[in-house]
Design a protein around this motif. Structure first.
Motif, mmCIF file in Angstrom:
data_model
loop_
_atom_site.group_PDB
_atom_site.id
_atom_site.type_symbol
_atom_site.label_atom_id
_atom_site.label_comp_id
_atom_site.label_asym_id
_atom_site.label_seq_id
_atom_site.Cartn_x
_atom_site.Cartn_y
_atom_site.Cartn_z
ATOM 1 N N SER A 18 77.536 -113.596 -47.366
ATOM 2 C CA SER A 18 77.650 -113.760 -45.912
ATOM 3 C C SER A 18 78.963 -113.182 -45.399
ATOM 4 O O SER A 18 79.899 -112.911 -46.177
ATOM 5 C CB SER A 18 77.555 -115.240 -45.533
ATOM 6 N N THR A 19 79.010 -112.998 -44.095
ATOM 7 C CA THR A 19 80.225 -112.551 -43.427
ATOM 8 C C THR A 19 80.282 -113.160 -42.042
ATOM 9 O O THR A 19 79.244 -113.488 -41.446
ATOM 10 C CB THR A 19 80.277 -111.013 -43.333
ATOM 11 N N THR A 20 81.495 -113.315 -41.512
ATOM 12 C CA THR A 20 81.706 -113.894 -40.183
ATOM 13 C C THR A 20 82.546 -112.930 -39.355
ATOM 14 O O THR A 20 83.528 -112.358 -39.853
ATOM 15 C CB THR A 20 82.416 -115.255 -40.292
ATOM 16 N N ARG A 21 82.171 -112.775 -38.113
ATOM 17 C CA ARG A 21 82.909 -111.929 -37.183
ATOM 18 C C ARG A 21 83.180 -112.692 -35.894
ATOM 19 O O ARG A 21 82.409 -113.573 -35.501
ATOM 20 C CB ARG A 21 82.121 -110.654 -36.860
ATOM 21 N N GLN A 28 77.739 -109.029 -32.405
ATOM 22 C CA GLN A 28 76.424 -108.654 -32.916
ATOM 23 C C GLN A 28 76.460 -107.261 -33.531
ATOM 24 O O GLN A 28 75.866 -107.025 -34.595
ATOM 25 C CB GLN A 28 75.402 -108.710 -31.784
ATOM 26 N N GLN A 31 79.093 -105.733 -34.825
ATOM 27 C CA GLN A 31 79.864 -105.783 -36.063
ATOM 28 C C GLN A 31 79.049 -106.398 -37.205
ATOM 29 O O GLN A 31 79.091 -105.909 -38.344
ATOM 30 C CB GLN A 31 81.151 -106.584 -35.837
ATOM 31 N N LEU A 32 78.337 -107.458 -36.902
ATOM 32 C CA LEU A 32 77.517 -108.093 -37.937
ATOM 33 C C LEU A 32 76.411 -107.168 -38.416
ATOM 34 O O LEU A 32 76.131 -107.083 -39.614
ATOM 35 C CB LEU A 32 76.914 -109.395 -37.400
ATOM 36 N N LYS A 33 75.779 -106.485 -37.474
ATOM 37 C CA LYS A 33 74.703 -105.558 -37.834
ATOM 38 C C LYS A 33 75.224 -104.455 -38.749
ATOM 39 O O LYS A 33 74.577 -104.091 -39.741
ATOM 40 C CB LYS A 33 74.081 -104.950 -36.586
ATOM 41 N N PHE A 62 71.038 -115.395 -39.484
ATOM 42 C CA PHE A 62 71.873 -114.666 -38.523
ATOM 43 C C PHE A 62 72.118 -115.597 -37.347
ATOM 44 O O PHE A 62 71.167 -116.025 -36.692
ATOM 45 C CB PHE A 62 71.166 -113.391 -38.061
ATOM 46 N N THR A 105 77.690 -115.228 -37.726
ATOM 47 C CA THR A 105 77.586 -115.177 -39.176
ATOM 48 C C THR A 105 76.258 -114.528 -39.557
ATOM 49 O O THR A 105 75.235 -114.800 -38.934
ATOM 50 C CB THR A 105 77.652 -116.590 -39.794
ATOM 51 N N ALA A 106 76.301 -113.678 -40.553
ATOM 52 C CA ALA A 106 75.087 -113.026 -41.038
ATOM 53 C C ALA A 106 75.064 -113.088 -42.565
ATOM 54 O O ALA A 106 76.115 -113.136 -43.211
ATOM 55 C CB ALA A 106 75.018 -111.583 -40.559
ATOM 56 N N LEU A 157 80.692 -108.323 -47.700
ATOM 57 C CA LEU A 157 80.266 -109.710 -47.650
ATOM 58 C C LEU A 157 80.816 -110.471 -48.856
ATOM 59 O O LEU A 157 81.115 -109.865 -49.891
ATOM 60 C CB LEU A 157 78.739 -109.828 -47.624
#
Length: 238
Positions: free
Chosen positions: A56-59, A68, A70-72, A98, A116-117, A139
């Motif tokens: 996972s990652t958080t922006r 959105q 950045q997460l994509k 997501f 978060t994605a 991630l």
């Protein structure tokens, strides 16, 4: 209006016939006798052969659209890298959760947006999954879960069920002989299966990724699952 009156002798005869009817004809079932309720279990412990690893990652940014985007971009890059090593049955790659939500300041107004994605790597090839996770630099590991694959669970459950049925029959025979009966017959039976495992803590998985270089495999270690099948029901002693 005329009323039909039956002779007293005929009326008594009808009442007598009703009284003499057998219990089942009057809708009353006989009370079961010599019925015993019992249960038996079959337990098989095997190593877990299926790994599900979540990255996972958080922006965070002042507006939702930026978060959105950045997460994509992060998820697309992670999926592209992970799919290079994908192999049916050994390592499957899919996107995970997501989420996008606002953060408020002391005045209650939206100050920033955070999101978060996730992507998920899962399969039976632990080495392939762990090394792929180490190569996904955008991630970090957020969750590691071990279990039994469908094929292994079906095999082990069948083995435990055979054990449970054998024990149930042996126990029923022992009880029948113990009460002075020569045999028994099965009245009703139910079969229930349950799997217990050893989940890996989330904190452990996250620390493991941080302790190694990004390109190094993520260390993983499976536990064991215990599959229990319980057979329970009633037998008629005879």
């Amino acid at each position: 209006m005329s009323v039909l009156r039956l002779p007293s002798s005929l009326l008594l005869a009808c009442l007598g016939a009703a009284i003499l009817l057998p219990a089942h004809a009057q809708g009353v079932l006989p009370v079961p006798q010599n019925v015993v309720q019992l249960s038996a279990s079959g337990v098989v412990e095997v190593p877990q052969d299926f790994l599900s690893l979540t990255l996972s990652t958080t922006r965070e940014a002042p507006d939702a659209a930026t978060v959105q985007t950045q997460l994509k971009a992060a998820v697309d890059a992670a999926l592209a890298e992970a799919r290079k090593a994908a192999q049916p049955g050994q390592m499957e790659v899919r996107s995970g959760a997501f989420s996008l939500y606002p953060r408020h300041n002391k005045e209650g107004r939206i100050s920033t947006w955070q999101g978060t994605a996730e992507i998920v790597l899962e399969g039976r090839d632990f080495g392939r999954i762990s090394s792929t996770a180490g190569r996904v630099s955008a991630l970090t590991v957020s969750q590691v879960a071990f279990s039994l694959s469908r094929e292994e669970r079906a095999r082990v459950e069948a083995q435990a069920q055979t054990m449970a049925i054998t024990q149930f029959k042996a126990k029923a025979g022992d009880i029948a002989r113990g009460f002075g009966f020569s045999d028994y017959s099965l009245r009703e039976v139910s079969v229930m299966a349950d799997e217990g495992g050893m989940p890996r803590p989330r904190a452990m998985a996250m620390q493991a990724k941080g302790a190694y270089a990004d390109s190094a495999p993520v260390p993983v270690e499976a536990g064991k699952s215990t599959v229990t099948v319980t057979v329970s029901g009633g037998v008629q002693l005879r």
